[in-house]
Each structure stands twice: as structure tokens, then as C-alpha cells.
Design a protein around this motif. Structure first.
Motif, PDB file in Angstrom:
ATOM      1  N   ALA A  26      57.484  24.237  -0.067  1.00  8.38           N
ATOM      2  CA  ALA A  26      58.724  24.348  -0.828  1.00  8.38           C
ATOM      3  C   ALA A  26      58.880  23.181  -1.782  1.00  8.38           C
ATOM      4  CB  ALA A  26      59.914  24.411   0.129  1.00  8.38           C
ATOM      5  N   HIS A  27      58.496  21.976  -1.328  1.00  8.60           N
ATOM      6  CA  HIS A  27      58.571  20.791  -2.189  1.00  8.60           C
ATOM      7  C   HIS A  27      57.636  20.939  -3.378  1.00  8.60           C
ATOM      8  CE1 HIS A  27      58.897  16.623  -3.421  1.00  8.60           C
ATOM      9  NE2 HIS A  27      57.569  16.572  -3.443  1.00  8.60           N
ATOM     10  N   ALA A  28      56.434  21.468  -3.137  1.00  8.90           N
ATOM     11  CA  ALA A  28      55.464  21.646  -4.215  1.00  8.90           C
ATOM     12  C   ALA A  28      55.996  22.638  -5.248  1.00  8.90           C
ATOM     13  CB  ALA A  28      54.134  22.134  -3.650  1.00  8.90           C
ATOM     14  N   GLN A  29      56.663  23.708  -4.766  1.00  3.25           N
ATOM     15  CA  GLN A  29      57.227  24.696  -5.687  1.00  3.25           C
ATOM     16  C   GLN A  29      58.324  24.070  -6.540  1.00  3.25           C
ATOM     17  OE1 GLN A  29      56.023  27.713  -6.112  1.00  3.25           O
ATOM     18  NE2 GLN A  29      57.462  28.200  -7.735  1.00  3.25           N
ATOM     19  N   ALA A  30      59.175  23.244  -5.892  1.00  2.00           N
ATOM     20  CA  ALA A  30      60.252  22.581  -6.624  1.00  2.00           C
ATOM     21  C   ALA A  30      59.694  21.612  -7.651  1.00  2.00           C
ATOM     22  CB  ALA A  30      61.175  21.854  -5.655  1.00  2.00           C
ATOM     23  N   ALA A  31      58.627  20.875  -7.260  1.00  2.00           N
ATOM     24  CA  ALA A  31      58.024  19.910  -8.174  1.00  2.00           C
ATOM     25  C   ALA A  31      57.413  20.603  -9.385  1.00  2.00           C
ATOM     26  CB  ALA A  31      56.957  19.095  -7.438  1.00  2.00           C
ATOM     27  N   LYS A  32      56.867  21.821  -9.137  1.00  2.00           N
ATOM     28  CA  LYS A  32      56.279  22.573 -10.241  1.00  2.00           C
ATOM     29  C   LYS A  32      57.359  22.969 -11.238  1.00  2.00           C
ATOM     30  CE  LYS A  32      53.254  26.517 -11.162  1.00  2.00           C
ATOM     31  NZ  LYS A  32      52.518  27.656 -10.563  1.00  2.00           N
ATOM     32  N   ALA A  33      58.542  23.320 -10.709  1.00  2.69           N
ATOM     33  CA  ALA A  33      59.643  23.713 -11.585  1.00  2.69           C
ATOM     34  C   ALA A  33      60.120  22.538 -12.429  1.00  2.69           C
ATOM     35  CB  ALA A  33      60.788  24.271 -10.749  1.00  2.69           C
ATOM     36  N   ASP A  34      60.291  21.383 -11.811  1.00  2.08           N
ATOM     37  CA  ASP A  34      60.695  20.172 -12.516  1.00  2.08           C
ATOM     38  C   ASP A  34      60.048  18.986 -11.816  1.00  2.08           C
ATOM     39  OD1 ASP A  34      61.787  18.056 -13.840  1.00  2.08           O
ATOM     40  OD2 ASP A  34      63.877  18.584 -13.470  1.00  2.08           O
ATOM     41  N   PRO A  35      58.948  18.481 -12.353  1.00  4.08           N
ATOM     42  CA  PRO A  35      58.237  17.392 -11.684  1.00  4.08           C
ATOM     43  C   PRO A  35      58.985  16.072 -11.701  1.00  4.08           C
ATOM     44  CG  PRO A  35      57.282  17.788 -13.838  1.00  4.08           C
ATOM     45  CD  PRO A  35      58.291  18.879 -13.610  1.00  4.08           C
ATOM     46  N   LEU A  36      60.024  15.965 -12.544  1.00  3.13           N
ATOM     47  CA  LEU A  36      60.780  14.719 -12.659  1.00  3.13           C
ATOM     48  C   LEU A  36      62.274  15.007 -12.467  1.00  3.13           C
ATOM     49  CD1 LEU A  36      58.982  13.260 -15.829  1.00  3.13           C
ATOM     50  CD2 LEU A  36      58.474  12.755 -13.434  1.00  3.13           C
ATOM     51  N   PRO A  37      62.676  15.452 -11.285  1.00  6.14           N
ATOM     52  CA  PRO A  37      64.066  15.878 -11.080  1.00  6.14           C
ATOM     53  C   PRO A  37      65.097  14.768 -11.159  1.00  6.14           C
ATOM     54  CG  PRO A  37      62.867  15.882  -9.001  1.00  6.14           C
ATOM     55  CD  PRO A  37      61.858  15.679 -10.078  1.00  6.14           C
ATOM     56  N   SER A  38      64.698  13.520 -10.976  1.00  5.98           N
ATOM     57  CA  SER A  38      65.653  12.407 -11.056  1.00  5.98           C
ATOM     58  C   SER A  38      65.813  11.870 -12.467  1.00  5.98           C
ATOM     59  CB  SER A  38      65.227  11.274 -10.115  1.00  5.98           C
ATOM     60  OG  SER A  38      65.295  11.691  -8.766  1.00  5.98           O
ATOM     61  N   LEU A 175      58.809   6.820  -8.700  1.00  8.60           N
ATOM     62  CA  LEU A 175      58.000   7.448  -7.651  1.00  8.60           C
ATOM     63  C   LEU A 175      57.626   8.869  -8.066  1.00  8.60           C
ATOM     64  CD1 LEU A 175      59.855   6.288  -4.405  1.00  8.60           C
ATOM     65  CD2 LEU A 175      57.767   5.336  -5.398  1.00  8.60           C
ATOM     66  N   GLU A 176      58.580   9.576  -8.662  1.00 16.16           N
ATOM     67  CA  GLU A 176      58.296  10.927  -9.147  1.00 16.16           C
ATOM     68  C   GLU A 176      57.276  10.903 -10.273  1.00 16.16           C
ATOM     69  OE1 GLU A 176      62.873  12.474  -8.216  1.00 16.16           O
ATOM     70  OE2 GLU A 176      62.117  12.388 -10.280  1.00 16.16           O
ATOM     71  N   LEU A 177      57.390   9.920 -11.149  1.00 12.58           N
ATOM     72  CA  LEU A 177      56.441   9.814 -12.261  1.00 12.58           C
ATOM     73  C   LEU A 177      55.034   9.526 -11.750  1.00 12.58           C
ATOM     74  CD1 LEU A 177      55.702   9.682 -15.228  1.00 12.58           C
ATOM     75  CD2 LEU A 177      56.575   7.327 -15.297  1.00 12.58           C
ATOM     76  N   LEU A 178      54.909   8.619 -10.783  1.00 11.06           N
ATOM     77  CA  LEU A 178      53.596   8.337 -10.197  1.00 11.06           C
ATOM     78  C   LEU A 178      52.961   9.607  -9.637  1.00 11.06           C
ATOM     79  CD1 LEU A 178      54.364   5.007  -8.289  1.00 11.06           C
ATOM     80  CD2 LEU A 178      52.818   5.240 -10.243  1.00 11.06           C
ATOM     81  N   GLN A 179      53.745  10.366  -8.879  1.00  9.66           N
ATOM     82  CA  GLN A 179      53.210  11.580  -8.266  1.00  9.66           C
ATOM     83  C   GLN A 179      52.871  12.633  -9.310  1.00  9.66           C
ATOM     84  OE1 GLN A 179      52.429  11.884  -4.914  1.00  9.66           O
ATOM     85  NE2 GLN A 179      51.322  13.623  -5.796  1.00  9.66           N
ATOM     86  N   TYR A 180      53.705  12.758 -10.321  1.00  8.04           N
ATOM     87  CA  TYR A 180      53.456  13.719 -11.400  1.00  8.04           C
ATOM     88  C   TYR A 180      52.139  13.409 -12.103  1.00  8.04           C
ATOM     89  CZ  TYR A 180      54.108  15.993 -15.971  1.00  8.04           C
ATOM     90  OH  TYR A 180      53.949  16.724 -17.122  1.00  8.04           O
ATOM     91  N   LEU A 181      51.904  12.137 -12.379  1.00  4.81           N
ATOM     92  CA  LEU A 181      50.653  11.761 -13.033  1.00  4.81           C
ATOM     93  C   LEU A 181      49.453  12.047 -12.130  1.00  4.81           C
ATOM     94  CD1 LEU A 181      51.770   8.414 -14.710  1.00  4.81           C
ATOM     95  CD2 LEU A 181      51.280  10.574 -15.865  1.00  4.81           C
ATOM     96  N   ARG A 182      49.583  11.713 -10.848  1.00  2.82           N
ATOM     97  CA  ARG A 182      48.469  11.991  -9.930  1.00  2.82           C
ATOM     98  C   ARG A 182      48.203  13.489  -9.817  1.00  2.82           C
ATOM     99  NH1 ARG A 182      50.538   7.244  -6.968  1.00  2.82           N
ATOM    100  NH2 ARG A 182      51.952   8.563  -5.768  1.00  2.82           N
TER     101      ARG A 182
END
Length: 334
Positions: A26-38, A175-182
């Protein structure tokens, strides 16, 4: 046939169930929708998303193979708070512990200045005083001993204003940006003026960045026999100062490639050289500067001469307003 009034209810319910049974999915699906929610929608967020799309899309004129996707971040003030600088707080606690064992240090400079918070007296001592402090608190011990001291400090220390462990004060948007880039094939590195060995204790737990991808200032080391066994001994003399013009040097020594994505922050002008160096590379690059302008949720400060913001304007770098660009600072309601 009339559309079913519940045609969208099933997918929503399914997502909710999956969130309970398979939270990671579910987290992966949410991240796909908006990888930078904050991050608030705005020019900086759109610039980040656009850059990553360009360099990761095959056929794009800016496409970069994964081995060239190197992202480098300053630490203090860029990935977590820096008021106070956490390593400085560690040094103060170490001096207090030493003074408890040897009360004579309370009357001896530069220890007296540290214990009394006398910055002027400390500055008067210059480099010699600073090295004496580092020798007492960071050197003349094994790497194992130093890492144990840092780990213990991070377990017990609390931020004087915010009242939580320093390891909880990483910036949620970063933290979100780091994960998005990875997630998009980038290597993420730290390049800081802080101590390399200090940051390596917590970098993987806090940021997901392994110790071998941490660059920082360092003391000289020797591999020698002490106490009947060979150890890595921390010497009381500097090896490399990874600040200002030293940062591009440190990056080259450790990475061997020019970073394509570089992030720093305002305060001392310490990241200007690193950001500027990345802008001069051949091919696409991205520079991100964090402006501390949120006195309510964090702190508001910059250089008195505005050097970093001026360099950002001249270089066309992307400037993050913590007040305007981030929905949250540390996560939760903060």
C-alpha cells in the motif's frame, strides 16, 4: 445500463484492505501516486520531478545510465536540523563527562570555555584549542571506542528545544526525496563538513545511506598494536576537512564521478563550492539549496552576507523555502 453507484467503492475498499494486510504494498502504491507527499506543489517540487523524469527516460536527450545517477547531500541543515550542530552537542557532552572524572578541566582552557558556553574565549584559542578539544573527545581511542561513544550519545541525548532524540529530527521531505531518487536508480551519498566517522554511526538507520557512501571531515588513523591486539587508532590530527572548497575534493576522492544532483543549505556558505562544481559538469545537473525561513516549525537563519542565496540566484539553483515548500518539517504534526 446505468453506472453502478458503487463502481469506485470496491477499488478504494481494496486499497484499504491491502493497507492492512500488505502495508508495504500500500505504501508503494501511495508513493507511486505522489513520491513527495510532504512537499507542497510548486516550482521546486515540479523541477525535481521533471529532472528525474528527464534523466531516467530512455530516448530523452538528458538520459543518464544508472551508474551516472549520483546524488550528494550535505547533512547538517540539509538532511536534519543543525541548531545545535549534533556533533557539537556530542563534543560538549564528552567534555562534561571528562570534567566529571577530572574536575581540574573546569578551570583549564579550552575545556572551561566549552563548559561555560564562552564562545569568545573558545575562538581566541584558535585552531590549537579546537584540536585539543578534538583530541580529548574524538581521538586517542580506537574506532570501536569512538563509535560506541557516539551510539550511546544518540540513544540518550535530546534536542534542547524540541525535546526528542536527534535521530528523530531528519527532515521528512528530504527522507522522501532520498527514497524517490533511489527508486529511480540514483546512488545517494552524504558529503558534509561534519565528522565522517560520526555520521557513519547513524547514516544507514536514519537516511538509508550506508556508511561507505558517507563523506566528511576526518582525523588521521593508524593501524597499530595496542593492548595486545591490532586496532584502528584515531590520531589527534586532521586528515581531510570536507567543507567549502574541500567538498568537491572529498567527493572526487570518494566517488570518482561528478554528482548530477547536489543538495545543500544556507548558513555558512559551506555548500556553495559543491553546488557550483556540480553545475559545471557536462550534461544535466540539479542544484537544491535549503533556505531556513520557518521560525515557527524549525528555525530562521542564513548568512549575514546572503552568500548562499546570492550564489543560488546567480547559478539558477532551486531554492527550497521550508516555510512554503514543505507541508511538514520533521513528520507528524511538526
Amino acid at each position: 445500463m446505468a453506472p453502478c453507484p458503487h463502481r469506485h467503492a470496491l477499488p478504494v475498499a481494496l486499497v484499504l484492505v491491502l493497507g492492512l494486510v500488505f502495508p508495504a504494498a500500500a505504501h508503494a502504491q501511495a508513493a507511486k501516486a505522489d513520491p513527495l507527499p510532504s512537499w507542497n506543489d510548486g516550482p521546486v517540487k515540479q523541477a525535481i520531478l521533471g529532472f528525474v523524469a528527464r534523466v531516467t527516460t530512455e530516448g530523452s536527450p538528458d538520459f543518464l545510465p544508472e551508474e551516472e545517477r549520483v546524488a550528494v547531500f550535505d547533512n547538517d541543515g540539509t538532511l536534519w536540523q543543525e541548531k545545535p550542530v549534533v556533533q557539537g552537542a556530542f563534543l560538549v557532552e564528552r567534555v562534561k563527562a571528562l570534567a566529571a572524572k577530572d574536575p581540574s578541566l573546569r578551570q583549564r582552557q579550552p575545556f572551561k570555555a566549552v563548559l561555560e558556553g564562552d564562545v569568545d574565549a573558545l575562538m581566541e584559542g584558535g585552531e590549537k584549542a579546537l584540536m585539543e578539544l578534538f583530541a580529548a573527545t574524538h581521538a586517542n581511542m580506537t574506532q570501536e571506542q569512538f563509535q560506541a561513544e557516539v551510539s550511546q550519545f544518540l540513544k540518550t541525548a535530546r534536542h534542547p528545544k524540541l525535546g526528542v532524540p536527534y535521530t528523530q529530527l531528519a527532515y521528512q521531505p528530504m527522507l522522501e526525496l532520498l527514497q524517490y531518487l533511489r527508486d529511480n536508480g540514483f546512488q545517494t551519498w552524504i558529503s558534509s563538513g561534519g565528522g565522517m566517522d560520526f555520521m557513519r554511526v547513524f547514516s544507514e538507520e536514519v537516511y538509508g545511506i550506508p556508511p561507505e557512501r558517507v563523506i566528511g571531515s576526518s582525523l588521521a588513523e593508524k593501524y597499530e598494536k595496542r593492548g595486545g591486539r591490532y586496532v584502528l587508532w584515531r590520531e589527534p590530527r586532521p586528515d581531510h576537512l570536507n567543507d567549502k572548497e574541500g567538498k568537491p575534493v572529498g567527493n572526487d576522492l570518494h566517488i570518482g564521478r561528478s554528482p548530477v544532483f547536489v543538495a545543500g543549505n544556507v548558513r555558512s556558505g559551506g555548500d556553495i563550492a559543491m553546488l557550483g562544481a556540480s553545475a559545471q559538469r557536462r550534461g544535466p545537473s540539479f542544484q537544491l539549496l535549503i533556505n531556513h525561513d520557518d521560525a515557527t516549525r524549525e528555525f530562521a537563519y542564513q548568512e549575514k552576507d546572503g552568500a548562499s542565496l546570492r550564489a543560488a540566484k546567480e547559478g539558477g539553483w532551486n531554492v527550497v523555502s521550508m516555510r512554503d515548500d514543505w507541508k511538514t518539517i520533521f513528520g507528524g504534526t511538526r
